[in-house]
Design a protein around this motif. Structure first.
Motif, PDB file in Angstrom:
ATOM      1  N   ASP A  28       0.715  -0.953   0.038  1.00  0.00           N
ATOM      2  CA  ASP A  28      -0.184   0.123   0.091  1.00  0.00           C
ATOM      3  C   ASP A  28       0.908   1.231  -0.028  1.00  0.00           C
ATOM      4  O   ASP A  28       1.781   1.336   0.925  1.00  0.00           O
ATOM      5  CB  ASP A  28      -0.800  -0.023   1.223  1.00  0.00           C
ATOM      6  N   GLY A  29       0.520   2.216  -0.983  1.00  0.00           N
ATOM      7  CA  GLY A  29       1.433   3.452  -0.979  1.00  0.00           C
ATOM      8  C   GLY A  29       2.672   3.161  -1.864  1.00  0.00           C
ATOM      9  O   GLY A  29       3.543   4.268  -1.634  1.00  0.00           O
ATOM     10  N   LEU A  30       2.856   2.249  -2.193  1.00  0.00           N
ATOM     11  CA  LEU A  30       4.230   2.086  -2.931  1.00  0.00           C
ATOM     12  C   LEU A  30       4.492   3.275  -4.037  1.00  0.00           C
ATOM     13  O   LEU A  30       3.326   3.685  -4.703  1.00  0.00           O
ATOM     14  CB  LEU A  30       4.406   0.766  -3.318  1.00  0.00           C
ATOM     15  N   ASP A  31       5.794   3.381  -4.176  1.00  0.00           N
ATOM     16  CA  ASP A  31       6.290   4.534  -5.280  1.00  0.00           C
ATOM     17  C   ASP A  31       6.377   3.557  -6.533  1.00  0.00           C
ATOM     18  O   ASP A  31       7.483   2.992  -6.849  1.00  0.00           O
ATOM     19  CB  ASP A  31       7.288   5.280  -4.946  1.00  0.00           C
ATOM     20  N   LEU A  32       5.455   3.748  -7.493  1.00  0.00           N
ATOM     21  CA  LEU A  32       5.669   2.992  -8.844  1.00  0.00           C
ATOM     22  C   LEU A  32       6.216   3.803  -9.758  1.00  0.00           C
ATOM     23  O   LEU A  32       5.567   4.768 -10.313  1.00  0.00           O
ATOM     24  CB  LEU A  32       4.147   2.358  -9.087  1.00  0.00           C
ATOM     25  N   LYS A  33       7.290   3.378 -10.291  1.00  0.00           N
ATOM     26  CA  LYS A  33       8.001   3.923 -11.475  1.00  0.00           C
ATOM     27  C   LYS A  33       7.735   3.165 -12.589  1.00  0.00           C
ATOM     28  O   LYS A  33       8.176   1.782 -12.519  1.00  0.00           O
ATOM     29  CB  LYS A  33       9.348   4.432 -11.316  1.00  0.00           C
ATOM     30  N   ILE A  34       7.482   3.686 -13.924  1.00  0.00           N
ATOM     31  CA  ILE A  34       7.212   2.784 -15.073  1.00  0.00           C
ATOM     32  C   ILE A  34       8.218   3.463 -15.926  1.00  0.00           C
ATOM     33  O   ILE A  34       7.838   4.553 -16.571  1.00  0.00           O
ATOM     34  CB  ILE A  34       5.818   2.596 -15.500  1.00  0.00           C
ATOM     35  N   ASP A  35       9.191   2.753 -16.529  1.00  0.00           N
ATOM     36  CA  ASP A  35      10.011   3.041 -17.771  1.00  0.00           C
ATOM     37  C   ASP A  35       9.324   2.710 -19.029  1.00  0.00           C
ATOM     38  O   ASP A  35       9.062   1.655 -19.043  1.00  0.00           O
ATOM     39  CB  ASP A  35      11.455   2.666 -17.234  1.00  0.00           C
ATOM     40  N   ARG A  36       9.584   3.614 -20.071  1.00  0.00           N
ATOM     41  CA  ARG A  36       9.328   2.959 -21.248  1.00  0.00           C
ATOM     42  C   ARG A  36      10.331   3.175 -22.390  1.00  0.00           C
ATOM     43  O   ARG A  36      10.494   4.019 -22.929  1.00  0.00           O
ATOM     44  CB  ARG A  36       7.906   4.039 -21.684  1.00  0.00           C
ATOM     45  N   PRO A  37      10.949   1.967 -22.315  1.00  0.00           N
ATOM     46  CA  PRO A  37      11.986   2.015 -23.302  1.00  0.00           C
ATOM     47  C   PRO A  37      11.340   1.871 -24.729  1.00  0.00           C
ATOM     48  O   PRO A  37      10.454   1.336 -25.032  1.00  0.00           O
ATOM     49  CB  PRO A  37      13.027   0.711 -22.871  1.00  0.00           C
ATOM     50  N   PRO A  38      12.238   2.296 -25.715  1.00  0.00           N
ATOM     51  CA  PRO A  38      11.818   2.426 -27.116  1.00  0.00           C
ATOM     52  C   PRO A  38      11.757   0.869 -27.790  1.00  0.00           C
ATOM     53  O   PRO A  38      12.409   0.153 -27.267  1.00  0.00           O
ATOM     54  CB  PRO A  38      12.756   3.124 -27.853  1.00  0.00           C
ATOM     55  N   GLY A  39      10.939   0.572 -28.454  1.00  0.00           N
ATOM     56  CA  GLY A  39      11.009  -0.645 -29.187  1.00  0.00           C
ATOM     57  C   GLY A  39      12.020  -0.882 -30.324  1.00  0.00           C
ATOM     58  O   GLY A  39      12.677   0.165 -30.599  1.00  0.00           O
ATOM     59  N   ARG A  40      12.399  -2.073 -30.420  1.00  0.00           N
ATOM     60  CA  ARG A  40      13.332  -2.315 -31.568  1.00  0.00           C
ATOM     61  C   ARG A  40      12.963  -3.184 -32.379  1.00  0.00           C
ATOM     62  O   ARG A  40      12.287  -4.444 -31.890  1.00  0.00           O
ATOM     63  CB  ARG A  40      14.821  -2.908 -30.788  1.00  0.00           C
ATOM     64  N   ALA A  41      13.053  -3.103 -33.667  1.00  0.00           N
ATOM     65  CA  ALA A  41      12.743  -4.248 -34.790  1.00  0.00           C
ATOM     66  C   ALA A  41      13.860  -4.409 -35.629  1.00  0.00           C
ATOM     67  O   ALA A  41      14.869  -3.618 -35.711  1.00  0.00           O
ATOM     68  CB  ALA A  41      11.523  -3.780 -35.472  1.00  0.00           C
ATOM     69  N   LYS A  42      14.193  -5.590 -36.302  1.00  0.00           N
ATOM     70  CA  LYS A  42      14.853  -5.932 -37.261  1.00  0.00           C
ATOM     71  C   LYS A  42      14.468  -6.706 -38.283  1.00  0.00           C
ATOM     72  O   LYS A  42      13.551  -7.856 -38.058  1.00  0.00           O
ATOM     73  CB  LYS A  42      15.974  -6.929 -36.211  1.00  0.00           C
TER      74      LYS A  42
END
Length: 73
Positions: A58-72
């Motif tokens: 309860d009350g946690l500090d949630l960080k969400i990183d959004r790294p870019p996608g990679r395609a090949k």
């Protein structure tokens, strides 16, 4: 909604670790959700707000990183 299932799994895994290691609570959680994933970070954040109420997270500090996608090709 996949976000609820993901949220529940993270909470369950965290509970397993809490019991194994003996810590009392989780204060911060950092996740990476790639831009090409099918998850909505805001829906996941909302699921955490609901499902962690009155729990050890309860009350946690949630960080969400959004790294870019990679395609090949």
């Amino acid at each position: 909604m996949h976000e609820v299932t993901i949220c529940e799994q993270i909470i369950n895994q965290s509970e397993d670790e809490r019991q194994r290691r003996g810590f009392a609570s989780v204060k911060r959680l950092r996740l990476e959700i790639g831009l090409l994933s099918c998850l909505d970070p805001e829906a996941l954040r909302y699921a955490f707000e609901i499902y962690t109420r009155e729990t050890f997270m309860d009350g946690l500090d949630l960080k969400i990183d959004r790294p870019p996608g990679r395609a090949k090709c």
